[in-house]
Motif scaffolding. Structure first.
Motif, PDB file in Angstrom:
ATOM      1  N   GLN A 119       4.974  -0.926   5.331  1.00  0.00           N
ATOM      2  CA  GLN A 119       4.217  -0.471   4.159  1.00  0.00           C
ATOM      3  C   GLN A 119       3.332  -1.589   3.616  1.00  0.00           C
ATOM      4  OE1 GLN A 119       4.138   2.749   3.177  1.00  0.00           O
ATOM      5  NE2 GLN A 119       2.476   2.112   1.854  1.00  0.00           N
ATOM      6  N   GLN A 120       3.857  -2.819   3.618  1.00  0.00           N
ATOM      7  CA  GLN A 120       3.051  -3.954   3.164  1.00  0.00           C
ATOM      8  C   GLN A 120       1.883  -4.216   4.115  1.00  0.00           C
ATOM      9  OE1 GLN A 120       2.942  -5.214   0.394  1.00  0.00           O
ATOM     10  NE2 GLN A 120       4.938  -5.255  -0.533  1.00  0.00           N
ATOM     11  N   ILE A 121       2.118  -4.068   5.407  1.00  0.00           N
ATOM     12  CA  ILE A 121       1.025  -4.248   6.377  1.00  0.00           C
ATOM     13  C   ILE A 121      -0.063  -3.202   6.146  1.00  0.00           C
ATOM     14  CG2 ILE A 121       0.428  -4.076   8.834  1.00  0.00           C
ATOM     15  CD1 ILE A 121       3.185  -5.425   9.385  1.00  0.00           C
ATOM     16  N   LEU A 122       0.346  -1.990   5.826  1.00  0.00           N
ATOM     17  CA  LEU A 122      -0.625  -0.913   5.602  1.00  0.00           C
ATOM     18  C   LEU A 122      -1.357  -1.043   4.277  1.00  0.00           C
ATOM     19  CD1 LEU A 122       1.338   2.166   6.953  1.00  0.00           C
ATOM     20  CD2 LEU A 122      -0.785   1.212   7.876  1.00  0.00           C
ATOM     21  N   THR A 123      -0.622  -1.362   3.196  1.00  0.00           N
ATOM     22  CA  THR A 123      -1.241  -1.290   1.872  1.00  0.00           C
ATOM     23  C   THR A 123      -1.056  -2.553   1.033  1.00  0.00           C
ATOM     24  OG1 THR A 123       0.744  -0.295   0.888  1.00  0.00           O
ATOM     25  CG2 THR A 123      -0.915   1.219   1.788  1.00  0.00           C
ATOM     26  N   PRO A 131      -7.683 -10.949   5.996  1.00  0.00           N
ATOM     27  CA  PRO A 131      -8.386 -10.837   4.724  1.00  0.00           C
ATOM     28  C   PRO A 131      -8.193  -9.496   4.028  1.00  0.00           C
ATOM     29  CG  PRO A 131      -9.932 -10.539   6.515  1.00  0.00           C
ATOM     30  CD  PRO A 131      -8.592 -10.843   7.127  1.00  0.00           C
ATOM     31  N   MET A 132      -7.557  -8.527   4.697  1.00  0.00           N
ATOM     32  CA  MET A 132      -7.335  -7.210   4.100  1.00  0.00           C
ATOM     33  C   MET A 132      -6.166  -6.538   4.788  1.00  0.00           C
ATOM     34  SD  MET A 132     -10.601  -5.314   5.878  1.00  0.00           S
ATOM     35  CE  MET A 132     -11.615  -6.778   5.861  1.00  0.00           C
ATOM     36  N   ASN A 133      -5.660  -5.468   4.174  1.00  0.00           N
ATOM     37  CA  ASN A 133      -4.549  -4.739   4.788  1.00  0.00           C
ATOM     38  C   ASN A 133      -5.074  -3.746   5.832  1.00  0.00           C
ATOM     39  OD1 ASN A 133      -5.226  -2.247   3.437  1.00  0.00           O
ATOM     40  ND2 ASN A 133      -4.242  -3.047   1.595  1.00  0.00           N
TER      41      ASN A 133
END
Length: 141
Positions: A119-123, A131-133
């Protein structure tokens, strides 16, 4: 790395994480982010992203109750101290409810903990993803 049940069983007398392994892990991610910045600059676009899975894991290691775990020190399946010795086999100790444990076996996060990491990797924020998810990357594509 220094907080998984295998390392606690091997290196800890009181359940504290191994300082040297934790220091090594803390040095890795900033260097990874710098490498990703350089690669993305050379390419001219944010093609590569870095995920700080160590920091994600440390969230539930340092505060397991906030994520619904009863412990982050003892594996659900294993042997010896912290269930941190050997592989998960039919001879191992096995917990009643794996969703209450941050670690499935001496090294690997449980399914519930893995879902938190994904979930952290996605959002996740820039604290975890650089630099972003992944959701942001997919929205751009």
């Amino acid at each position: 790395m220094g907080c998984v049940p295998a390392e606690l069983a091997l290196r800890s007398r009181n359940g504290d994480c191994d300082v040297e392994l934790e220091r090594a892990a803390s040095l890795y991610n900033p260097q990874l982010i710098e490498m990703v910045k350089v690669l993305n600059k050379e390419i001219g676009a944010d093609v590569f992203i870095a995920a700080n899975a160590h920091l994600m894991q440390m969230d539930f290691v340092t505060n397991p109750g906030a994520f619904g775990f009863v412990t982050s020190k003892v594996a659900c399946c294993g042997q010896g101290p912290y269930n941190g010795v050997g592989l998960c086999t039919p001879l191992s100790n096995l917990c009643q409810n794996r969703d209450l444990y941050a670690f499935w076996d001496p090294f690997h996060p449980s399914e519930k903990a893995s879902r938190i990491i994904v979930q952290q990797i996605l959002t996740g924020s820039n604290e975890y993803m650089h630099p972003m998810n992944l959701s942001t990357v997919l929205a751009m594509d």
